[in-house]
Design an enzyme around this catalytic site. Structure first.
Site, short mmCIF file in Angstrom:
data_model
loop_
_atom_site.label_atom_id
_atom_site.label_comp_id
_atom_site.label_asym_id
_atom_site.label_seq_id
_atom_site.Cartn_x
_atom_site.Cartn_y
_atom_site.Cartn_z
N HIS A 441 13.60 -31.11 34.66
CA HIS A 441 13.11 -31.96 33.57
C HIS A 441 14.25 -32.61 32.77
O HIS A 441 15.39 -32.22 32.86
CB HIS A 441 12.12 -31.21 32.67
CG HIS A 441 12.68 -30.10 31.85
ND1 HIS A 441 11.96 -29.50 30.84
CD2 HIS A 441 13.86 -29.46 31.87
CE1 HIS A 441 12.69 -28.56 30.29
NE2 HIS A 441 13.83 -28.51 30.90
N GLU A 442 13.88 -33.66 32.04
CA GLU A 442 14.79 -34.54 31.30
C GLU A 442 15.78 -35.24 32.24
O GLU A 442 16.94 -35.46 31.90
CB GLU A 442 15.54 -33.77 30.21
CG GLU A 442 14.67 -33.02 29.24
CD GLU A 442 13.56 -33.88 28.65
OE1 GLU A 442 13.73 -35.12 28.59
OE2 GLU A 442 12.53 -33.32 28.25
N GLY A 443 15.29 -35.64 33.40
CA GLY A 443 16.12 -36.30 34.39
C GLY A 443 16.68 -35.27 35.35
O GLY A 443 17.46 -34.41 34.97
#
Length: 600
Positions: A441-443
């Site tokens: 998550h978050e890239g």
């Protein structure tokens, strides 16, 4: 060991000895604080985390959020913990006094985050996301938006989310389909679906403020056409209080292998054609605005991963010290008592591996947080720009290196417990599952690698990379006069020169326009540069430990010696990998480019 595995001595070392956070109190912004106020905050956080967060971490994992009569239901301990967190003032820890906060340095607030993450990463995600959303609003919202929304978010009455991904596009934000139509009344009607929305629906707060990326009708394709919108779950009435529902529908909950205590949602905006949102910032600048929250979240993800790695290490260390099994090599008498498994060399290797990876990652994450504070208080524009460049190049490594190697640390934690590691009798299997989300998550870590090599390293003719190398060189020079650290200084210097040569070579490839070939092995590059950077962090820690020993801190002798051993382990076991990684990158290996999906 209880569910709450946290070592205060490590936090004190990282913040007070390594980073000297009290130095920020010399600046007028933080002049009302000193070490005593920082430590009082840590004391209060430790007590609260142990009593109200750690008490339900296993239950929240076992009893996931569920939909009952159209509403998301959580176990009651989640709200009790968050209410206590808000009442104690932790939601506003890093916000200004005139905003209702405590105006603590960001580095100190990250120390607080460490404590609560160690206790229960799933529950504390709700306020953490809200704090990041409030920072986004503070940075890019209009004065009217900040006046109407910010106080309630900082006070913890309204929570916040970030809504980027869509079911069909995932991380490819340029392909998003969520639309925004001007109403002619100063706001927009939104329509579309958003996926993977953490904390997107719950009954923990009076309102939820969604920050949504969408494309205004007529905007260009790709990322240049994306705008950012503030979309509340409930519209505000004339008195500024939550009123009618804003046509945001919960389409389903995603059930994940970890972070099970945090709701993760598919949301539909505007099913009835009347979901209203306010533009934040200028049209077409949505992604630039959202990066303010995303970059903060990426530092948070890195810290979460490092904390979970260290928490798993402490649990496995406690087990190894108490579990009798087997005998030392050469002991042939079956009547002799078994030894604790911490006496076995291979178990010590696994414990040292966890310590070296997790405490190296913690140092990296907190160093990044300290740059945020240094940049905020700097009076020199050129220095602020340089600090910003350094933070920019470190952020992908903070997120990706910490989450990748933090999970590796948890692997060794599970291995230390043997068969027990895979049971719910011990927390290692849950910690591993929780930490497995952080590389995604978050890239994803692959995206972080492309960003690092394709943008951050080459930006400004390599200005950020040169700044980072100068920082490492300065630390080597400072430690050069200490004979006990000569091995580390020399090894770091050799590895640094290898990384510089490889970076220059790849930069030339990219400059020639061979982008696909130059970035084909970007993940290997991130591992290489990240390992060098963490080795730098370990040199800094070794110097502090050496100073502690030289100062006659006999009560902490074992702690400091452990630091020196972990530094030596990292340099002998992890740093040599740079040579192999650099050789692969220098060869411009194109195997992956020649591989077609039909051949897999």
């Amino acid at each position: 060991m209880s569910a709450f595995a946290f070592r205060r001595r490590e936090l004190d070392f990282q913040l007070h000895e390594l980073l000297a956070v009290s130095r920020f109190c010399a600046h007028p912004r933080y002049a009302m604080h000193d070490r005593a106020t920082f430590d009082a905050s840590f004391d209060a956080a430790e007590t609260l985390a142990a009593e109200t967060f750690a008490n339900h971490v296993a239950r929240a994992d076992a009893e996931e959020p569920r939909i009952v009569e159209g509403k998301v239901r959580l176990i009651p301990e989640v709200k009790a913990a968050i209410d206590a967190y808000i009442q104690a003032g932790f939601m506003g820890s890093a916000f200004d006094l005139d905003e209702g906060g405590s105006q603590l340095p960001y580095t100190v607030s990250q120390g607080l985050a460490w404590i609560f993450t160690a206790a229960n990463v799933g529950t504390v995600a709700y306020p953490f996301l809200t704090m990041a959303a409030a920072n986004l609003l503070r940075a890019h919202g209009s004065p009217a938006q900040k006046q109407r929304f910010l106080p309630a978010m900082i006070a913890g009455r309204w929570f916040g989310t970030m809504c980027l991904s869509e079911p069909h596009a995932g991380s490819s934000l340029g392909d998003l389909r969520c639309r925004a139509e001007p109403t002619g009344e100063g706001d927009y009607r939104l329509s579309g679906s958003k996926m993977w929305i953490s904390a997107g629906e719950h009954e923990l707060s009076e309102n939820i403020i969604h920050f949504v990326l969408a494309r205004i009708s007529g905007a260009p394709a790709g990322t240049r056409g994306i705008s950012l919108f503030l979309v509340p779950r409930y519209r505000l009435d004339a008195q500024g209080q939550p009123g009618v529902h804003n046509d945001i529908a919960l389409a389903g909950l995603n059930h994940k292998m970890g972070y099970r205590g945090t709701t993760n949602c598919l949301l539909n905006f505007g099913e009835r054609g009347d979901c209203r949102g306010e533009l934040v910032g200028a049209p077409g600048q949505g992604l630039a605005c959202m990066f303010h929250m995303m970059n903060e979240a990426r530092i948070g993800v890195g810290l979460n991963a490092a904390v979970l790695a260290h928490t798993g290490y402490l649990h496995s260390l406690d087990y190894a010290r108490q579990r009798p099994q087997g005998r030392r090599p050469g002991e042939r008498d079956p009547a002799s008592p078994p030894v604790m498994i911490s006496e076995h060399a291979d178990v010590r290797r696994m414990l040292l591996q966890q310590k070296a990876l997790s405490e190296g990652a913690l140092a990296l994450c907190l160093y990044g947080a300290s740059l945020v504070d240094e940049q905020a208080i700097s009076r020199e524009p050129a220095e602020r720009e340089a600090l910003g460049q350094e933070l920019e190049i470190l952020t992908p490594m903070i997120k990706a290196w910490s989450s990748h190697y933090g999970l590796e640390a948890n692997y060794w934690g599970l291995q230390t417990l043997g068969g027990y590691g895979y049971t719910r009798d011990y927390p290692l299997e849950r910690i591993y599952r929780d930490n497995r989300l952080n590389p995604i998550h978050e890239g994803t870590n692959g995206i972080q690698a492309l960003d690092l090599l394709g943008r951050k390293v080459v930006a400004g003719q390599g200005a950020a990379f040169r700044r980072l190398m100068a920082r490492i060189e300065a630390s080597r020079a400072e430690a050069g006069g200490e004979p006990l650290l000569a091995e580390l200084v020399d090894a770091l210097g050799q590895a640094q020169q290898r990384v510089i040569r490889t970076t220059l070579s790849l930069g030339s490839v990219l400059a020639r326009g061979e982008v696909e070939r130059g970035l084909a092995n970007a993940w290997v590059y991130l591992q290489m540069l990240g390992t060098l950077t963490v080795a730098w962090m370990w040199l800094r820690q070794a110097r502090c430990a050496q100073a502690g020993l030289a100062g006659g801190a006999t009560a902490d002798a074992d702690y400091y010696q452990g630091k020196l051993l972990a530094a030596r382990f990292f340099y002998r076991w992890e740093l040599p990998q740079i040579e192999r990684q650099a050789a692969l990158l220098d060869s411009l290996d194109d195997t992956v480019l020649h591989c077609r999906s039909t051949q897999l």
